[in-house]
Design a protein around this motif. Structure first.
Motif, PDB file in Angstrom:
ATOM      1  N   LYS A  22       0.815  -1.220   0.000  1.00  0.00           N
ATOM      2  CA  LYS A  22       0.000   0.000   0.000  1.00  0.00           C
ATOM      3  C   LYS A  22       0.850   1.272   0.000  1.00  0.00           C
ATOM      4  O   LYS A  22       0.584   2.224   0.730  1.00  0.00           O
ATOM      5  N   LEU A  23       1.889   1.264  -0.828  1.00  0.00           N
ATOM      6  CA  LEU A  23       2.762   2.419  -1.004  1.00  0.00           C
ATOM      7  C   LEU A  23       2.347   3.173  -2.261  1.00  0.00           C
ATOM      8  O   LEU A  23       1.758   2.585  -3.179  1.00  0.00           O
ATOM      9  N   PRO A  24       2.654   4.465  -2.347  1.00  0.00           N
ATOM     10  CA  PRO A  24       2.331   5.188  -3.584  1.00  0.00           C
ATOM     11  C   PRO A  24       3.171   4.668  -4.747  1.00  0.00           C
ATOM     12  O   PRO A  24       4.315   4.261  -4.558  1.00  0.00           O
ATOM     13  N   ILE A  25       2.597   4.686  -5.906  1.00  0.00           N
ATOM     14  CA  ILE A  25       3.270   4.158  -7.092  1.00  0.00           C
ATOM     15  C   ILE A  25       4.540   4.967  -7.385  1.00  0.00           C
ATOM     16  O   ILE A  25       4.522   6.192  -7.325  1.00  0.00           O
ATOM     17  N   PRO A  26       5.660   4.306  -7.679  1.00  0.00           N
ATOM     18  CA  PRO A  26       6.922   5.016  -7.930  1.00  0.00           C
ATOM     19  C   PRO A  26       7.077   5.466  -9.382  1.00  0.00           C
ATOM     20  O   PRO A  26       8.145   5.383  -9.965  1.00  0.00           O
ATOM     21  N   ALA A  27       5.992   5.900  -9.988  1.00  0.00           N
ATOM     22  CA  ALA A  27       6.007   6.342 -11.382  1.00  0.00           C
ATOM     23  C   ALA A  27       4.893   7.366 -11.561  1.00  0.00           C
ATOM     24  O   ALA A  27       4.017   7.476 -10.712  1.00  0.00           O
ATOM     25  N   PRO A  28       4.924   8.100 -12.652  1.00  0.00           N
ATOM     26  CA  PRO A  28       3.836   9.053 -12.880  1.00  0.00           C
ATOM     27  C   PRO A  28       2.492   8.327 -12.934  1.00  0.00           C
ATOM     28  O   PRO A  28       2.363   7.328 -13.645  1.00  0.00           O
ATOM     29  N   ALA A  30      -0.326   9.304 -14.156  1.00  0.00           N
ATOM     30  CA  ALA A  30      -1.181   9.640 -15.283  1.00  0.00           C
ATOM     31  C   ALA A  30      -0.451   9.407 -16.599  1.00  0.00           C
ATOM     32  O   ALA A  30       0.788   9.401 -16.654  1.00  0.00           O
ATOM     33  N   PHE A  31      -1.224   9.234 -17.650  1.00  0.00           N
ATOM     34  CA  PHE A  31      -0.633   9.010 -18.966  1.00  0.00           C
ATOM     35  C   PHE A  31       0.223  10.196 -19.405  1.00  0.00           C
ATOM     36  O   PHE A  31       1.234  10.019 -20.073  1.00  0.00           O
ATOM     37  N   ALA A  32      -0.165  11.396 -18.994  1.00  0.00           N
ATOM     38  CA  ALA A  32       0.616  12.578 -19.358  1.00  0.00           C
ATOM     39  C   ALA A  32       2.035  12.497 -18.793  1.00  0.00           C
ATOM     40  O   ALA A  32       2.996  12.911 -19.443  1.00  0.00           O
ATOM     41  N   GLY A  33       2.190  11.961 -17.601  1.00  0.00           N
ATOM     42  CA  GLY A  33       3.514  11.788 -17.015  1.00  0.00           C
ATOM     43  C   GLY A  33       4.356  10.799 -17.800  1.00  0.00           C
ATOM     44  O   GLY A  33       5.543  11.024 -18.039  1.00  0.00           O
ATOM     45  N   VAL A  34       3.736   9.716 -18.206  1.00  0.00           N
ATOM     46  CA  VAL A  34       4.443   8.711 -19.012  1.00  0.00           C
ATOM     47  C   VAL A  34       4.823   9.308 -20.363  1.00  0.00           C
ATOM     48  O   VAL A  34       5.936   9.099 -20.855  1.00  0.00           O
ATOM     49  N   ALA A  35       3.910  10.083 -20.965  1.00  0.00           N
ATOM     50  CA  ALA A  35       4.202  10.723 -22.241  1.00  0.00           C
ATOM     51  C   ALA A  35       5.370  11.702 -22.093  1.00  0.00           C
ATOM     52  O   ALA A  35       6.200  11.827 -22.995  1.00  0.00           O
ATOM     53  N   GLY A  36       5.464  12.385 -20.962  1.00  0.00           N
ATOM     54  CA  GLY A  36       6.576  13.292 -20.720  1.00  0.00           C
ATOM     55  C   GLY A  36       7.906  12.555 -20.659  1.00  0.00           C
ATOM     56  O   GLY A  36       8.912  13.023 -21.199  1.00  0.00           O
ATOM     57  N   ILE A  37       7.913  11.420 -20.020  1.00  0.00           N
ATOM     58  CA  ILE A  37       9.130  10.612 -19.933  1.00  0.00           C
ATOM     59  C   ILE A  37       9.543  10.127 -21.325  1.00  0.00           C
ATOM     60  O   ILE A  37      10.721  10.175 -21.694  1.00  0.00           O
ATOM     61  N   VAL A  38       8.581   9.689 -22.116  1.00  0.00           N
ATOM     62  CA  VAL A  38       8.871   9.256 -23.488  1.00  0.00           C
ATOM     63  C   VAL A  38       9.409  10.435 -24.304  1.00  0.00           C
ATOM     64  O   VAL A  38      10.358  10.290 -25.080  1.00  0.00           O
ATOM     65  N   GLY A  39       8.833  11.615 -24.108  1.00  0.00           N
ATOM     66  CA  GLY A  39       9.306  12.804 -24.803  1.00  0.00           C
ATOM     67  C   GLY A  39      10.744  13.147 -24.457  1.00  0.00           C
ATOM     68  O   GLY A  39      11.531  13.521 -25.334  1.00  0.00           O
ATOM     69  N   ILE A  40      11.096  13.035 -23.196  1.00  0.00           N
ATOM     70  CA  ILE A  40      12.479  13.282 -22.780  1.00  0.00           C
ATOM     71  C   ILE A  40      13.421  12.302 -23.467  1.00  0.00           C
ATOM     72  O   ILE A  40      14.477  12.687 -23.984  1.00  0.00           O
ATOM     73  N   TYR A  41      13.045  11.044 -23.493  1.00  0.00           N
ATOM     74  CA  TYR A  41      13.873  10.030 -24.148  1.00  0.00           C
ATOM     75  C   TYR A  41      14.022  10.323 -25.641  1.00  0.00           C
ATOM     76  O   TYR A  41      15.122  10.261 -26.191  1.00  0.00           O
ATOM     77  N   LEU A  42      12.915  10.658 -26.303  1.00  0.00           N
ATOM     78  CA  LEU A  42      12.968  10.937 -27.736  1.00  0.00           C
ATOM     79  C   LEU A  42      13.806  12.182 -28.031  1.00  0.00           C
ATOM     80  O   LEU A  42      14.559  12.212 -29.014  1.00  0.00           O
ATOM     81  N   GLY A  43      13.699  13.204 -27.201  1.00  0.00           N
ATOM     82  CA  GLY A  43      14.513  14.397 -27.377  1.00  0.00           C
ATOM     83  C   GLY A  43      15.994  14.095 -27.233  1.00  0.00           C
ATOM     84  O   GLY A  43      16.828  14.586 -28.001  1.00  0.00           O
ATOM     85  N   PHE A  44      16.334  13.271 -26.267  1.00  0.00           N
ATOM     86  CA  PHE A  44      17.726  12.867 -26.061  1.00  0.00           C
ATOM     87  C   PHE A  44      18.255  12.114 -27.280  1.00  0.00           C
ATOM     88  O   PHE A  44      19.349  12.389 -27.771  1.00  0.00           O
ATOM     89  N   LYS A  45      17.471  11.158 -27.758  1.00  0.00           N
ATOM     90  CA  LYS A  45      17.889  10.363 -28.913  1.00  0.00           C
ATOM     91  C   LYS A  45      17.975  11.232 -30.170  1.00  0.00           C
ATOM     92  O   LYS A  45      18.873  11.048 -30.992  1.00  0.00           O
TER      93      LYS A  45
END
Length: 59
Positions: A22-28, A30-45
């Motif tokens: 019953k701990l808070p999830i260690p990730a965003p 919402a989908f917007a948070g996941v999309a932000g992480i993907v965006g960071i990765y794509l920008g880096f690449k």
């Protein structure tokens, strides 16, 4: 592909453990948070791909 599967399985196990304790999830949460992480990765690449081309132009 093996790394992707291992990362997915590890993430799944961690998610199950966090839910079990019953701990808070260690990730965003919402989908917007996941999309932000993907965006960071794509920008880096993108910069890793375009960077050498840009540096030869500005020499």
């Amino acid at each position: 592909m093996k790394e992707v599967i291992l990362a997915l399985v590890t993430g799944f196990i961690v998610g199950v453990l966090f839910a079990a304790f019953k701990l808070p999830i260690p990730a965003p949460p919402a989908f917007a948070g996941v999309a932000g992480i993907v965006g960071i990765y794509l920008g880096f690449k993108f910069l890793a791909w375009v960077g050498p081309m840009i540096s030869t132009v500005f020499k």
